[in-house]
Design an enzyme around this catalytic site. Structure first.
Site, PDB file in Angstrom:
ATOM      1  N   ASN A  47       0.891  -1.104  -0.090  1.00 20.79           N
ATOM      2  CA  ASN A  47      -0.097  -0.084  -0.147  1.00 20.79           C
ATOM      3  C   ASN A  47       0.894   1.350  -0.008  1.00 20.79           C
ATOM      4  OD1 ASN A  47       0.812  -0.553   2.745  1.00 20.79           O
ATOM      5  ND2 ASN A  47      -1.274   0.224   3.297  1.00 20.79           N
TER       6      ASN A  47
ATOM      7  N   GLU B 250       8.358   3.122  14.438  1.00 21.30           N
ATOM      8  CA  GLU B 250       9.235   3.247  13.471  1.00 21.30           C
ATOM      9  C   GLU B 250       9.208   5.006  13.205  1.00 21.30           C
ATOM     10  OE1 GLU B 250       7.684   0.943  10.082  1.00 21.30           O
ATOM     11  OE2 GLU B 250       9.244  -0.186  10.256  1.00 21.30           O
TER      12      GLU B 250
ATOM     13  N   CYS C 166      -3.381   1.218   6.660  1.00 12.13           N
ATOM     14  CA  CYS C 166      -3.538   0.408   8.154  1.00 12.13           C
ATOM     15  C   CYS C 166      -3.742   1.519   9.326  1.00 12.13           C
ATOM     16  CB  CYS C 166      -2.233  -0.091   8.554  1.00 12.13           C
ATOM     17  SG  CYS C 166      -0.874   0.859   8.697  1.00 12.13           S
TER      18      CYS C 166
ATOM     19  N   GLU D 292       4.704  -4.141  12.258  1.00 14.18           N
ATOM     20  CA  GLU D 292       3.597  -2.955  12.058  1.00 14.18           C
ATOM     21  C   GLU D 292       2.416  -3.731  11.541  1.00 14.18           C
ATOM     22  OE1 GLU D 292       3.842   0.014  13.541  1.00 14.18           O
ATOM     23  OE2 GLU D 292       5.728   0.276  13.514  1.00 14.18           O
TER      24      GLU D 292
END
Ligand code: ADP
Length: 500
Positions: free
Chosen positions: A167, A473, A299, A265
């Site tokens: 994505n 991150e 997400c 993640e």
């Protein structure tokens, strides 16, 4: 290896050499895959755009071994020296930004304007971690006995693996590779099968920037075949993954045998909570951003919208009006805001969620069906009278669907928001500062957007809790995921010790 002709985007590349149809292993472009090929298609048309080598497990082993061989020299550089290479990579990504954006549109489908935004976002991680490479700091403090001191060194973890989703084909790679390289680690990246071209162009630019052979490799192939090598090879000390919770669990399980460090993640199910006292215009804009960015395939995208009773109907009408006005089309079309979904399965899932909601009493205010363009295009959709038990509320829809649920009070909505195994992002809209502190504290997520639908940037720690993941991150914390602590118990270094 075939590259079909006249793919819009490829013709328009200013630097055609960025279109790489080979894996990049140990500084070499590998055109022959021992496990056949993977096919990349254009989500807007469903047509194949090219084939890439599917590397065998043994070919992936070579990439890992190359990363292991390259590690001593790379970690021996000073942080400043690594920073200079990363800075050059950042500049090249920026210079070739338009080409990267076109590659993203071709293989991922998002609107060109958003692809340009993604390239800037991807580049920001390389710039940020180039700066952070110079600021890796250990610690030194008194030991309990005055004759000694405690010295804490920060050392690179070693060979790392990144497995990334489709994505955000550029940003999900730089968010991992930049801190890894800054810390002195080497990395093997496995991009998603749907979007390897952006990854390979980034590798090409890394090579031009002076990243030495083996320090950053990109392997292409079938996940189920090469995944076990990436997670099982004992030379790999860390795995960083972005993708579904289901695959994340599998990778953790596979990495357990060799006790690798892991950053995960994973999926989200972000609630957006709009209170009666919100600035309605700002909240509508925030919901539109949080939901429709990347055609709903994010997400941290708002997955379910809770609107308080006092403004519910007005809010729903405003969202429906804005949603109906969104332009759907191919990423290269002028003014397009919503592109195709990544593949047929993604489009089918969105349709299933909408059908489930409708069958259980939800009303469609706008959209609700496959778009007139057909294929993987779905109409931006607003649903009302949605309830907690429906698929749109329980699962990540990953498409342009806004389900609205009406709530009465704060306690009720917080309980509903937290009633999920996920804990990535949440959003709330209110002008009441006390409520902001209270609700933000009560929400079980790693990130909370307050009066905004836009939360991602390189300076903030991105990540989730519960089954949305492990680790962070970006930010000053992102590099720590690629560093180990080594503690030296140094007798004779303390204030009370005398020279011999
Ligand atoms: P999505 O549902 O967004 O496609 P996935 O979790 O399926 O997300 O995929 C994210 C990444 O994980 C991709 O690079 C994909 O190829 C990879 N992947 C999927 N299954 C496996 C597996 N069994 N082993 C290793 N990688 C995998």
């Amino acid at each position: 290896m075939t590259t079909t002709t006249h793919v819009p985007g490829f013709d328009m590349l200013e630097d055609r050499s960025l279109l790489r149809t080979a894996a990049y292993v140990d500084g070499t472009w590998v055109t022959a895959g021992e496990s056949g090929v993977i096919s990349v298609d254009n989500p807007a048309t469903g047509q194949e755009i090219c084939e890439l080598p599917a590397l065998s497990r043994a070919q992936v082993t070579l990439a890992i071994e190359a990363a292991h061989r390259a590690h001593p020299a790379w970690r021996a550089l000073s942080g400043k020296e690594r920073a200079q290479v990363l800075r050059r990579w950042f500049e090249l990504i920026t210079e070739h930004g338009e080409d990267l954006a076109r590659l993203i549109v071709v293989e991922e489908g998002k609107p060109l304007a958003e692809a340009r935004g993604e390239v800037a976002y991807a580049a920001s991680f390389v710039e940020w971690f180039a700066e952070e490479a110079k600021r890796i700091r250990g610690e030194i403090f008194d030991a309990p006995r005055a004759s000694g001191r405690v010295v804490v060194l920060k050392e690179p973890v070693g060979v790392c693996v990144a497995i990334t989703p489709w994505n955000f084909p550029a940003a999900m790679i730089t968010r991992k590779a930049a801190p890894a390289l800054a810390a002195g680690c080497t990395m093997v990246v496995k991009p998603a099968e749907q979007t390897p071209l952006t990854a390979l162009a980034l590798a090409d630019l890394a090579e031009r920037a002076g990243v030495p052979a083996g320090v950053l490799s990109v392997v292409t192939g079938h996940a189920s075949e090469i995944g076990p090598e990436l997670t099982g090879n004992p030379l790999v000390r860390k795995i960083s993954f972005t993708g579904s919770t289901e695959v994340g669990r599998l990778l953790l399980e596979q990495s357990a045998a060799t006790v690798k460090k892991a950053s995960m993640e994973l999926g989200g199910n972000a609630p957006i909570i709009v209170f009666d006292d919100a600035d309605v215009e700002n909240a509508v804009a925030g919901v539109m951003t949080a939901k429709y960015r990347n055609s709903g395939e994010s997400c941290i995208g708002g997955n379910r919208v809770y609107v308080q009773s006092g403004i519910h109907d007005e809010f729903a009408a405003a969202l429906a009006e804005r949603t109906a006005a969104l332009r759907v089309g191919e990423g290269f079309d002028e003014g397009v805001q919503i592109g195709p979904l990544i593949d047929a399965a993604a489009a089918a899932k969105v349709a299933e969620h909408v059908a489930d909601a409708a069958a259980n009493g939800a009303r469609v205010l706008t959209g609700g069906a496959t778009h007139a363009r057909g294929g993987r295009f779905f109409e931006p959709t607003v649903l009302v009278d949605v309830t907690q038990g429906m698929l749109v509320t329980r699962e990540e829809t990953f498409g342009p669907v806004l389900p609205l649920l009406e709530f009465r009070d704060e306690a009720e909505v917080v309980a509903w928001a937290n009633d999920t195994e996920y804990g990535l992002a949440a959003y709330l809209f209110t002008k009441d500062a006390e409520r902001i502190w209270r609700v933000a504290a009560a929400l079980e997520t790693g990130m909370v957007g307050i009066n905004t639908g836009l939360i991602s940037n390189e300076v903030a720690p991105f990540g989730g809790i519960k089954q949305s993941g492990l680790g962070r991150e970006g930010s000053v914390h992102g590099i720590e995921e690629y560093l180990e602590m080594k503690y030296l118990a140094w007798e004779g270094s303390g204030a009370a010790s005398r020279p011999a």
